[in-house]
Scaffold this motif. Structure first.
Motif, short mmCIF file in Angstrom:
data_model
loop_
_atom_site.label_atom_id
_atom_site.label_comp_id
_atom_site.label_asym_id
_atom_site.label_seq_id
_atom_site.Cartn_x
_atom_site.Cartn_y
_atom_site.Cartn_z
N ALA A 297 0.83 -1.21 0.00
CA ALA A 297 0.00 0.00 0.00
C ALA A 297 0.87 1.26 0.00
N PHE A 298 1.95 1.25 0.79
CA PHE A 298 2.83 2.42 0.83
C PHE A 298 3.50 2.64 -0.53
N THR A 299 3.92 1.56 -1.19
CA THR A 299 4.57 1.69 -2.50
C THR A 299 3.63 2.33 -3.51
N ALA A 300 2.38 1.88 -3.56
CA ALA A 300 1.42 2.45 -4.49
C ALA A 300 1.14 3.92 -4.17
N ALA A 301 0.97 4.22 -2.88
CA ALA A 301 0.69 5.61 -2.50
C ALA A 301 1.88 6.52 -2.82
N TYR A 302 3.09 6.04 -2.58
CA TYR A 302 4.28 6.86 -2.85
C TYR A 302 4.40 7.16 -4.34
N CYS A 303 4.14 6.18 -5.19
CA CYS A 303 4.24 6.40 -6.63
C CYS A 303 3.20 7.42 -7.10
N LEU A 304 1.98 7.34 -6.56
CA LEU A 304 0.95 8.30 -6.93
C LEU A 304 1.32 9.71 -6.47
N ILE A 305 1.86 9.82 -5.27
CA ILE A 305 2.27 11.14 -4.78
C ILE A 305 3.41 11.70 -5.61
N ALA A 306 4.38 10.84 -5.96
CA ALA A 306 5.50 11.30 -6.79
C ALA A 306 5.02 11.77 -8.16
N LEU A 307 4.05 11.06 -8.75
CA LEU A 307 3.48 11.49 -10.03
C LEU A 307 2.79 12.85 -9.91
N ALA A 308 2.04 13.04 -8.84
CA ALA A 308 1.33 14.31 -8.66
C ALA A 308 2.31 15.47 -8.47
N ILE A 309 3.38 15.24 -7.73
CA ILE A 309 4.34 16.31 -7.47
C ILE A 309 5.10 16.70 -8.73
N VAL A 310 5.54 15.71 -9.51
CA VAL A 310 6.30 16.04 -10.71
C VAL A 310 5.39 16.68 -11.77
N SER A 311 4.10 16.35 -11.77
CA SER A 311 3.18 16.97 -12.72
C SER A 311 2.85 18.40 -12.32
N ARG A 312 2.71 18.65 -11.02
CA ARG A 312 2.27 19.97 -10.57
C ARG A 312 3.44 20.93 -10.39
N TRP A 313 4.53 20.48 -9.80
CA TRP A 313 5.63 21.38 -9.47
C TRP A 313 6.94 21.04 -10.18
N LEU A 314 6.95 20.01 -11.04
CA LEU A 314 8.15 19.62 -11.79
C LEU A 314 9.30 19.25 -10.85
N ILE A 315 8.98 18.69 -9.70
CA ILE A 315 9.99 18.20 -8.75
C ILE A 315 9.85 16.69 -8.68
N TRP A 316 10.95 15.98 -8.92
CA TRP A 316 10.86 14.53 -8.89
C TRP A 316 11.49 13.97 -7.62
#
Length: 413
Positions: A356-375
């Protein structure tokens, strides 16, 4: 705290420090970064860039061998006739773009010489014309390579730049006299879907690539006005800075090309006809002061929209950057702190929680790089998580078990 847990904490910290300090291990983060960028949808304004697709649709079935021999920029041929390119130029000039660039090397067969002259007549009307060419490491010894103007203000180690010693395939001499050459090389050792070269080394001089030359023409900047700090950034007039790696590449999002306007040739021809009739199309009227990039989608060897994505990234200043190294340190400290707690959890709950943590982390990372261009890094935190899971499961049986307390009955009086 149990003594074995202290040793496990030290092991986790040492492995994390080794990962951060070993360049080859740190490069493994590129796999996660590539997945992030290919699946993210970057926010931001539209780029002043119009991509015109000439020829067959990308989804049409083609003959691979024929396409490879005739349409590839690496082969120097083009299955599109010079008349089609001439029609493109005639229509594009109606909207007064700043730069017209051709992604493919324009080199036709001998029987197309008459049509080629028609294209040249139209090309002479373009204020800033950029034609693709290709550098080579094995030039013809009988034909000395031409001199190419390089950058004079360059600092840093040049040895990481890919070096070439001559020009391989290029347009005909008549076209070279009326245009600027842009080099479309994508060396395998430095270029991939997210890293695109902006600089090359040509006989000791640092020269621009196709995309960077297009930007210089668009901004009306000369090489003497450019300051390059390899491994840091490229400084342009008016405070513009382009982050660049030591090997001369820039990190882009493959989906950045969506910020450009995409048209087909028939759509551009129709818009030009409407423009002559006094009808303005909102999708095409804004081509003034833009870069117009012509490409052939049927080309199987040209990465789709990789040049358009690079141009859009630079034009909109949408540079992807990594989160601070402090994030890595916090991850390691948390991993070392929770190892003792994880060893006391049931194994099934531990594995399900990690998934569950792995899936949540990947979704959060996708949202951050899409919104703020930070990976966010993926291999370090997720690798640390699953390493902790393996350690906790493997050492679960070594937990100290407290003996059951023996209840002593009260004395009978």
């Amino acid at each position: 705290m149990q003594r074995p847990t202290i040793w496990l904490m030290l092991v986790v910290l040492l492995l994390g420090v080794l990962f951060l300090r070993e360049p080859r291990l740190e490069q493994s983060e590129d796999f996660f970064l590539r997945w992030l960028l290919k699946n993210s949808d970057p926010h931001g304004p539209m780029a002043p860039l119009t991509v015109v697709e000439i020829g067959h649709d990308a989804v049409m079935e083609r003959e691979p061998l024929k396409d490879s021999a005739e349409t590839s920029p690496h082969s120097g041929g083009s299955v599109i006739s010079p008349l089609e390119f001439a029609l493109f130029l005639q229509s594009a000039l109606e909207f007064q773009p700043t730069v017209v660039a051709f992604e493919n090397i324009l080199k036709w067969r001998e029987r197309d010489k008459d049509q080629e002259q028609v294209f040249i007549d139209q090309a002479m009307r373009v204020p800033k014309l950029l034609l693709a060419a290709e550098l080579t490491t094995t030039p013809d010894p009988d034909s000395p390579g031409p001199e190419i103007q390089g950058f004079t203000q360059v600092t840093g180690k040049r040895g990481d730049l890919v070096e070439f010693s001559g020009i391989g395939r290029q347009p005909g001499e008549e076209m070279r006299l009326i245009a600027t050459a842009g080099f479309i090389n994508l060396p395998d050792e430095i270029a991939d879907g997210i890293h695109v070269p902006l600089l090359f080394r040509y006989r000791g001089e640092v020269i621009p690539s196709f995309t960077f030359e297009a930007i210089l023409l668009w901004l009306s900047v000369t090489p003497a006005e450019v300051t390059i700090d390899l491994g840091s950034n490229i400084s342009l007039p008016q405070g513009r800075k382009i982050p660049i790696r030591a090997d001369g590449t820039i990190l882009i999002s493959p989906n950045a090309g969506k910020k450009a306007r995409h048209l087909r040739l028939n759509e551009l021809l129709l818009a030009a006809q409407q423009h002559d009739a006094g009808k303005e199309s909102p999708d095409v009227a804004s081509m003034r002061n833009q870069i117009v990039l012509a490409r052939t989608p049927s080309n199987p060897l040209s990465p789709p929209d990789i040049f358009a994505a690079t141009l859009a990234t630079i034009q909109t200043n949408a540079y992807v950057r990594r989160v601070s190294w402090i994030f890595d340190c916090v991850v390691l400290l948390i991993a070392a702190a929770v190892i003792g707690i994880l060893r006391n959890l049931p194994r099934v709950d531990l594995v399900l929680g990690a998934i569950a943590f792995t899936a949540a982390y990947c979704l959060i990372a996708l949202a951050i790089v899409s919104r703020w261009l930070i990976w966010l890094p993926g291999v370090l935190p997720l690798g640390a998580l699953w390493m902790l899971v393996v350690i906790a499961v493997a050492t679960h049986r070594y937990r100290a078990q407290r003996p059951n307390a023996t209840t002593i009955p009260p004395a009978i009086p």
